[in-house]
Design a protein around this motif. Structure first.
Motif, PDB file in Angstrom:
ATOM      1  N   HIS A 423     -16.506  27.586 -32.686  1.00 42.57           N
ATOM      2  CA  HIS A 423     -16.440  28.127 -34.040  1.00 42.57           C
ATOM      3  C   HIS A 423     -15.227  27.503 -34.725  1.00 42.57           C
ATOM      4  O   HIS A 423     -14.106  27.581 -34.208  1.00 42.57           O
ATOM      5  CB  HIS A 423     -16.301  29.647 -33.997  1.00 42.57           C
ATOM      6  N   PRO A 424     -15.402  26.853 -35.889  1.00 46.63           N
ATOM      7  CA  PRO A 424     -14.283  26.117 -36.505  1.00 46.63           C
ATOM      8  C   PRO A 424     -13.044  26.965 -36.732  1.00 46.63           C
ATOM      9  O   PRO A 424     -11.929  26.546 -36.378  1.00 46.63           O
ATOM     10  CB  PRO A 424     -14.870  25.631 -37.838  1.00 46.63           C
ATOM     11  N   GLU A 425     -13.210  28.155 -37.322  1.00 49.36           N
ATOM     12  CA  GLU A 425     -12.045  28.984 -37.643  1.00 49.36           C
ATOM     13  C   GLU A 425     -11.389  29.532 -36.377  1.00 49.36           C
ATOM     14  O   GLU A 425     -10.162  29.533 -36.243  1.00 49.36           O
ATOM     15  CB  GLU A 425     -12.440  30.129 -38.583  1.00 49.36           C
ATOM     16  N   LYS A 426     -12.206  29.996 -35.435  1.00 51.52           N
ATOM     17  CA  LYS A 426     -11.645  30.525 -34.181  1.00 51.52           C
ATOM     18  C   LYS A 426     -10.862  29.441 -33.445  1.00 51.52           C
ATOM     19  O   LYS A 426      -9.762  29.679 -32.932  1.00 51.52           O
ATOM     20  CB  LYS A 426     -12.775  31.030 -33.273  1.00 51.52           C
ATOM     21  N   LEU A 427     -11.448  28.257 -33.366  1.00 52.69           N
ATOM     22  CA  LEU A 427     -10.813  27.168 -32.627  1.00 52.69           C
ATOM     23  C   LEU A 427      -9.500  26.755 -33.271  1.00 52.69           C
ATOM     24  O   LEU A 427      -8.471  26.622 -32.578  1.00 52.69           O
ATOM     25  CB  LEU A 427     -11.770  25.971 -32.563  1.00 52.69           C
ATOM     26  N   ALA A 428      -9.504  26.556 -34.581  1.00 49.78           N
ATOM     27  CA  ALA A 428      -8.274  26.140 -35.264  1.00 49.78           C
ATOM     28  C   ALA A 428      -7.206  27.218 -35.170  1.00 49.78           C
ATOM     29  O   ALA A 428      -6.023  26.913 -34.966  1.00 49.78           O
ATOM     30  CB  ALA A 428      -8.573  25.812 -36.729  1.00 49.78           C
ATOM     31  N   ARG A 429      -7.604  28.474 -35.317  1.00 44.68           N
ATOM     32  CA  ARG A 429      -6.622  29.565 -35.241  1.00 44.68           C
ATOM     33  C   ARG A 429      -5.981  29.641 -33.859  1.00 44.68           C
ATOM     34  O   ARG A 429      -4.757  29.760 -33.730  1.00 44.68           O
ATOM     35  CB  ARG A 429      -7.299  30.892 -35.599  1.00 44.68           C
ATOM     36  N   ALA A 430      -6.803  29.548 -32.807  1.00 45.50           N
ATOM     37  CA  ALA A 430      -6.256  29.605 -31.447  1.00 45.50           C
ATOM     38  C   ALA A 430      -5.323  28.423 -31.186  1.00 45.50           C
ATOM     39  O   ALA A 430      -4.238  28.580 -30.614  1.00 45.50           O
ATOM     40  CB  ALA A 430      -7.403  29.605 -30.434  1.00 45.50           C
ATOM     41  N   LEU A 431      -5.727  27.244 -31.622  1.00 47.25           N
ATOM     42  CA  LEU A 431      -4.929  26.041 -31.379  1.00 47.25           C
ATOM     43  C   LEU A 431      -3.605  26.087 -32.127  1.00 47.25           C
ATOM     44  O   LEU A 431      -2.536  25.831 -31.550  1.00 47.25           O
ATOM     45  CB  LEU A 431      -5.735  24.815 -31.806  1.00 47.25           C
TER      46      LEU A 431
END
Length: 452
Positions: A423-431
């Protein structure tokens, strides 16, 4: 209650004009100083006119409010002056900048505030290709404008492969996807660039345009206009106002080859990125022909200047590793002082990573690049306990610990509607939350902002 909430939101938004880093306060102070000097000049002029008899006493008393106490005149003048200046500045900004605010934005100041924060964001290099890379980019662009996407040039299938063979250009498909992911108006650009020309319903069409996407043709045409593929990418990014830059890992015309493992006849070689998954055999290793190709210098420079280097997600053998088969890219990553993360896929890919676990992905990276190139591994921890029988993929799980030298980051990064993708938002937020924490711990500085 609703009116009070709206007013509170407007006041909070207005306060952002005073936030550090916007570059507004210094000019606002200069404006107020200028208004003060202008007021003094007008006051001196009126006083001289009164002394010389050009203004009558009664008029002078009205202009100077002598019928009020001195403190009331001073306080009233300051309050009225500041109020009028604030209203004028507010309306001026909306009139001047309103045309440049994207539809749906809350206000001019919010747009400017987010833009300034993204400009000061981390320098992130994302390495890969295919759907995995543009998924990451769609999320990252909300945190920083300092993004460099390093993209594989080994694609030889579909429209990209045809243009590559017929016109001799580098395959534009993965670059097209990255442009749409980083564009400001992502929805419109995606529709335009992904549009494919096709035959009329029920008819056989041998048209040269059949099957080509508009984005591929746009980049190819821009290559002809600018004289080179790399200049075409720069100009395409400028025209479409993308956040960041997109560069190839190399400008050489390379072919991706794979040594496949066959239990009956031994190892055999398949040439061509699109042919490798179709072979449906375990992959021993992949390599480029010709080998030892030079890296694109701006890609090396971006890696050396980066704060964070990310490999993946995406097809391990046909999207991520082709970039890392360029020796100069690997040497630059090892020389860089940036934090380095490998984002492991959330699902296996038929024909490439069947039955793979997290450890298998990392082992494949090591076989091709040597140990420890990406010491951090980001793994999805939102797993379905009883997957439906209709799934044609498996979840990539962490069943056994990785070898010494690797540290695992776990987070919920899966797209629950499409559980084979991030998921784009989940991935960027976690990273980026992880990056911010590491930055604070290592140098004691303020972390990058959360999603804007």
């Amino acid at each position: 209650m609703i009116r009070r909430r709206v007013m509170s939101r407007k006041v909070g938004s207005a306060q952002k004009w005073l936030y550090p880093g916007l570059g507004v306060k210094r000019w606002l102070a200069l404006l107020l100083i200028g208004i003060a000097f202008l007021s003094l000049g007008i006051a001196y002029l009126l006083h001289d006119l009164y002394i010389s008899g050009w203004i009558s006493r009664s008029t002078w008393q009205m202009l100077t409010l002598t019928f009020l106490p001195g403190w009331a005149r001073s306080l009233g003048g300051v309050l009225v002056g500041l109020s009028l200046a604030a209203i004028a500045i507010y309306r001026f900004n909306h009139a001047l900048l309103g045309a440049f605010v994207p539809p749906g934005s809350v206000s001019v100041v919010d747009t400017l505030y987010r833009h300034r924060l993204r400009q000061r964001g981390a320098k992130v290099v994302a390495i890969g290709g295919g759907n995995g890379l543009n998924t990451l980019l769609r999320g990252l662009k909300h945190y920083t404008d300092n993004i460099t996407a390093i993209v594989t040039v080994a694609d030889d299938g579909g429209s990209s492969g045809r243009l590559r063979r017929e016109l001799g250009v580098l395959p534009p498909g993965d670059f097209r996807n990255c442009i749409t992911a980083l564009a400001d108006d992502e929805a419109l650009i995606t529709q335009l660039f992904q549009y494919r020309f096709s035959s009329r319903s029920g008819e056989i069409d041998d048209s040269a345009l059949n099957g080509h996407s508009f984005g591929n043709l746009f980049i190819t045409a821009m290559t002809g206009v600018t004289g080179s593929f790399e200049k075409a990418l720069i100009e395409s990014g400028r025209v479409l106002a993308i956040r960041g830059q997109i560069v190839p890992s190399t400008l050489e015309d390379v072919t991706l080859c794979a040594e496949l493992v066959d239990d009956t006849s031994g190892n055999w070689v398949v040439s061509g990125e699109s042919a490798i998954p179709k072979a449906r055999r375990p992959i021993g290793r992949v390599y480029l022909e010709p080998d030892n190709v030079p890296a694109y210098p701006p890609a090396v420079r971006a890696i050396l200047e980066a704060d964070l280097i990310v490999a993946g997600p995406g097809s391990l053998f046909t999207s991520v590793l082709p970039n890392l088969l360029v020796e100069d890219i690997v040497n630059a990553i090892r020389a860089s002082t940036a934090l380095k993360v490998y984002i492991c896929n959330v699902a296996t890919q038929a024909g490439e990573t069947d039955e793979f676990e997290v450890a298998d992905h990392v082992a494949a990276l090591e076989r091709h690049t040597g140990p420890g190139l990406f010491p951090y591994v980001l793994v999805n921890d939102n797993l379905v306990n009883n997957p439906p029988s209709g799934w044609n993929f498996q979840q990539v799980v962490l069943r056994k610990p990785l070898e010494a030298g690797y540290r695992v980051i776990t987070a919920d990064v899966v797209d629950e509607q499409r559980p084979w993708r991030h998921h784009p938002e989940k991935l960027a937020r976690a990273l980026m939350n992880w990056y911010g924490k590491q930055s604070r711990e290592s140098v004691g500085t303020e972390s990058i902002p959360h999603e804007l």
